[in-house]
Structure formats: structure tokens, C-alpha cells
Write an enzyme that holds these catalytic residues in place. Structure first.
Site, PDB file in Angstrom:
ATOM      1  N   GLU A 110       5.891 -24.976 -35.623  1.00 47.66           N
ATOM      2  CA  GLU A 110       6.202 -25.956 -36.836  1.00 47.66           C
ATOM      3  C   GLU A 110       6.895 -24.825 -38.173  1.00 47.66           C
ATOM      4  OE1 GLU A 110       3.515 -24.810 -35.940  1.00 47.66           O
ATOM      5  OE2 GLU A 110       1.982 -24.505 -37.518  1.00 47.66           O
ATOM      6  N   HIS A 141       4.050 -20.248 -34.257  1.00 53.11           N
ATOM      7  CA  HIS A 141       4.156 -21.572 -34.913  1.00 53.11           C
ATOM      8  C   HIS A 141       5.446 -22.116 -34.903  1.00 53.11           C
ATOM      9  CE1 HIS A 141       0.195 -21.290 -37.295  1.00 53.11           C
ATOM     10  NE2 HIS A 141       0.086 -19.842 -37.193  1.00 53.11           N
ATOM     11  N   CYS A 180      -1.409 -21.155 -32.058  1.00 55.27           N
ATOM     12  CA  CYS A 180      -1.912 -20.063 -32.577  1.00 55.27           C
ATOM     13  C   CYS A 180      -3.568 -19.944 -32.315  1.00 55.27           C
ATOM     14  CB  CYS A 180      -1.601 -19.996 -34.302  1.00 55.27           C
ATOM     15  SG  CYS A 180      -1.879 -18.272 -34.853  1.00 55.27           S
TER      16      CYS A 180
END
Lengths: 198, 252
Positions: free
Chosen positions: A179, A177, A78
Site C-alpha cells: 500500500e 508494504h 509486514c
């Protein structure tokens, strides 16, 4: 494998560290960019604003850029992806300039672009090893590389098609993202880290 | 962008509780286990709403957030008791991706700007509790117990001007009633602001969720009780949304 996550002092780093830590790598949060150079993979996380992060990186900017260009694998997420580029409309200061191009505001009525969006035209091998069809985004800005060849996947918000992933040499950036993109995202992130470090 | 289905868990002293308007609370389970289960069922995000009263409970909440961030890999928002920019920092550092701010923003709107400047708009969610009064909606604070003079639509605009990246909009009239979302309210706010709007309060069925998106123009929908009580499931709601041609993330 020793993985350093650069901590620019803004936001959630905990879940990223946990997502990367699969037992085979040692993950550490590093507030000193120079100290982070001593690792196998450096991760630029995706929290905070461009200007703030650029200021934090400024003293180590040249060293970081030279190290990454010289072979240190780097994964930007990001904002971390945006920091690989030259500059951003979001704030003052210089990015690392590892990938040529600028960061500009998404052309859309509704911003930030927050939510799950499909990944289009993936051409990177990482997507074959760890398939990811849809990912979680939280961005108002997007990277515009000078050379379109560095783009390895795209996404669309309203009418703006922007790079979801770029790769140049051993620098990789993803605008989404991984994660936060559930199990498939965590697996994809693991693939990026392992791929970057070998 | 795909329409999000967000699951809200009311957390009190480290446990998920349920009750109508905070009365007759009963234990529903462990927050981390429940969040992980909803992620596996296909929830797109999780919200922890801290309804603890004491300061000691704050430590417990942050510990819960830390555990959740280690086990749940979808976005996590934490609301309740966030009063200062340091509170925001604490919650984010513990592993939350966003904070939702309600009463504290009404008391001091600068908090939204301070949070956005330091951490980015994408992690600042303005939570608005609105109650209908004749032809308009009024903002209420303190968990829906204190009336203000503020117009909800105007307040939503101001929150965005001050840096909020999303609006979590709860209809107090519908909350817990399971009679459907306040579609007029949702639509009015969604049309008034250029950021994503999350509809909350009133979900009684999968069809209600669909209506909040199609008629209320919500970008995301928040549900709680109907899932905890087993009235419906994440999977069933998403199936209904797909049937209505609302694009959603497929449940694995």
C-alpha cells in the site's frame, strides 16, 4: 467482497483501507477480531509492535487460527505477516501459528530496514498478474519459516536474505508494504486481496 | 537497499508555501496535488512540514494528511507541531506513516521512546537542525531560531538510543543556500548512528544530491525548493544518481 482490516490500535490504517478499496469491495476497520471473522478476506495490517498486537489478538487467537486454517482467506502485511507465524524475538506472546516458524531480528548493521528494496525470485502467480520489482519496507524483523517451500519471493538487506512473501493455503504474507509501494504496489495488493477471496 | 529521494512540502493552513527561512512566504499549490505529482515523477517519499502557527490550523493539517493518504501511495511523513504521544497518534491515524519530531524531542527526549514503544521505531523520525560552531555542530530548535548547548552528533546517538528509527538531518547553514549539503556533518552523523540518515539542507543541483550519498553517506536525500522552482526534476536527480552508480528506484 467484504474485507476486514484488523485494527490493533497502533498506527496508520487509513491509507491501507483506501489502497484496498477499489470500489468492488467493502472495506471495514475492525477492532474486535471475533467480529472480523465475519468477512470474505481478513487483512492483518503492518503497524505497531509484535507484543502489543499479539496481546490484542490473544482472546481470539484460537478462533482466528481455526478460521484461517479452515478456509478464511487472510492477507498479512509486514507485522501482519509476522503474526501468521508462531512467535517473535521482538516481543512476548504468540502469533497465530498459521505458518510454522519464528520471527527473528534482521542480521544487519543498519536497522530498521527502511526504504525501497528489490523483490528477488518471485514465484507466486500474483507477481505475474501484477508485476512488482521493488517495494517499500519498514522492518527490523523477518520471518523464518520452518518449511522453505512456503516462500514465494525474497529480499536482501545487507547480508540477510529474508522472505518477501509467503503463502500457505489461503494465508498470504508480505513483509513489504504494497500500500506504500506506489501504483504497482496498490495493484499488487488488489491482486492479493482478489486472489485470496476467490 | 535503494537510495531514496524524498520531497519535502512546507504546509501552512492547507497550502504549500515557499520562502527563505519562513520569510516572504508565497503560495506554491495544493499539498495533495503536489504530492501526487511528485509521486508520479518518481519521488520515493513525501514529507509534509507543518509551519502553521495556530492550533486551528492543526485540524486543517490533519485533513490535508487524510486527503493525501487517499491519493498518494508512497510513504508520508508529517513533521511540525508534534509535542505529545497523542499528537503522534493523531497524525498516524489521519494517514501518515511516520512522524518527525524536532523541538519536542529536545524538550522531552522520552517522547521518542514513548512513540517507538507504542507505534514502533520505524515511524519515529528524529529531526535534527544542526549549525556549525568551530569544529562541531550545535543543535538548534524552534525552526532553527533557538540555540541549545547540545552537540548534534551526541544528540543523534541519543535519539537512536531512545527509539528513533531514522534521523532527518538538516544543516541550518546550508538550508536554502543551494550551495550543496554539509557533507562533513552528514558523514559524521551517518557514521555515528546505526539507523538510516536523511540529508537535508543545501540541495542546489542533482550533483549535490549525488555528493550527499557518495561523500556524505546519506541513506536518503531530502529536497524541496529546487523542485518547486523548477531548477531540476525528480527524474533529472535520479538520472544523475544512476550515472554515479547509486542504486535508485527507476522512474516509470
Amino acid at each position: 467482497m467484504r474485507v476486514s482490516i484488523l485494527d490493533y490500535g497502533a498506527g496508520n490504517m487509513h491509507s491501507l483501507a483506501k489502497a484496498i478499496d477499489d470500489g468492488s469491495s467493502s472495506v471495514r476497520l475492525e477492532t474486535d477480531p471475533m467480529a472480523a471473522l465475519d468477512s470474505d478476506v481478513i487483512v492483518l495490517p503492518g503497524v505497531g509492535a509484535f507484543g502489543h498486537a499479539a496481546r490484542r489478538l490473544a482472546p481470539a487467537r484460537t478462533a482466528l487460527r481455526d478460521a484461517i486454517r479452515g478456509g478464511l482467506p487472510c492477507v498479512g502485511i509486514c507485522l501482519g505477516m509476522q503474526l501468521l507465524f508462531d512467535e517473535s524475538e521482538e516481543g512476548a506472546g504468540k502469533g497465530l501459528g498459521v505458518i510454522e516458524g519464528r520471527v527473528t531480528r534482521l542480521r544487519a548493521n543498519r536497522l530498521p530496514h527502511i526504504g525501497w528494496t528489490t523483490i528477488d525470485d518471485p514465484s507466486d502467480a500474483a507477481f505475474r498478474r501484477a508485476p512488482l520489482d521493488v517495494a517499500y519496507y519498514a522492518n527490523s524483523f523477518a520471518c523464518r519459516p520452518s518449511r522453505p517451500g512456503v516462500v514465494r519471493a525474497w529480499s536482501v538487506h545487507e547480508d540477510d536474505r529474508f522472505p518477501a512473501m509467503v503463502r500457505e493455503g489461503n494465508a498470504v504474507g508480505v513483509q513489504f508494504h504494497p500500500e506504500k509501494s506506489s501504483r504497482a504496489g496498490v495493484a499488487f495488493l488488489g491482486e492479493l486481496i482478489r486472489g485470496a477471496g476467490t | 537497499m535503494l537510495t531514496r529521494l524524498i520531497v519535502c512540502l512546507d504546509v501552512r493552513e492547507g497550502r504549500v508555501v515557499k520562502g527563505v527561512r519562513f520569510e516572504g512566504l508565497r503560495d506554491v499549490g495544493d499539498p495533495v496535488e503536489l504530492a501526487a505529482r511528485y509521486e508520479a515523477e518518481g519521488a520515493d517519499e513525501i514529507v509534509f512540514l507543518d509551519i502553521s502557527a495556530s492550533a486551528e490550523a492543526r485540524t486543517t493539517l490533519l485533513e490535508t494528511v487524510r486527503r493525501a493518504a487517499e491519493a498518494v501511495f508512497i510513504p508520508l511523513t508529517v513533521g511540525g507541531g508534534v509535542r505529545t504521544v497523542d499528537d503522534i497518534a493523531c497524525v498516524l491515524r489521519s494517514g501518515a506513516d511516520k512522524v518527525s519530531i524536532n523541538t519536542a524531542a529536545v524538550a522531552r527526549p522520552e517522547l521518542l521512546s514513548e512513540g517507538a514503544e507504542r507505534f514502533g521505531s520505524q515511524c519515529v523520525v528524529a529531526s535534527i537542525d544542526a549549525k556549525r560552531e568551530q569544529a562541531a555542530w550545535r543543535v538548534w530548535t524552534h525552526g532553527g531560531s533557538v540555540r541549545t548547548e547540545i552537540d548534534a552528533i551526541e544528540w543523534a546517538r541519543e535519539c537512536v538510543a531512545r527509539g528513533a528509527g531514522e534521523i532527518l538531518l538538516t544543516s541550518i547553514d546550508r538550508d536554502g543556500a543551494r550551495s550543496g549539503f554539509d557533507l562533513a556533518l552528514t558523514r559524521a552523523v551517518s557514521d555515528a548512528v546505526p539507523v538510516p540518515v536523511i540529508a537535508s539542507g543545501g540541495a542546489g543541483s542533482a550533483a549535490h544530491v549525488r555528493d550527499a550519498v557518495v561523500d556524505g553517506r546519506a541513506d536518503a536525500v531530502l529536497v524541496a525548493g529546487i523542485l518547486h522552482d523548477g531548477v531540476t526534476t525528480v527524474r533529472a536527480i535520479k538520472a544523475e544518481m544512476v550515472h554515479a552508480r547509486i542504486p535508485v528506484r527507476a522512474v516509470a
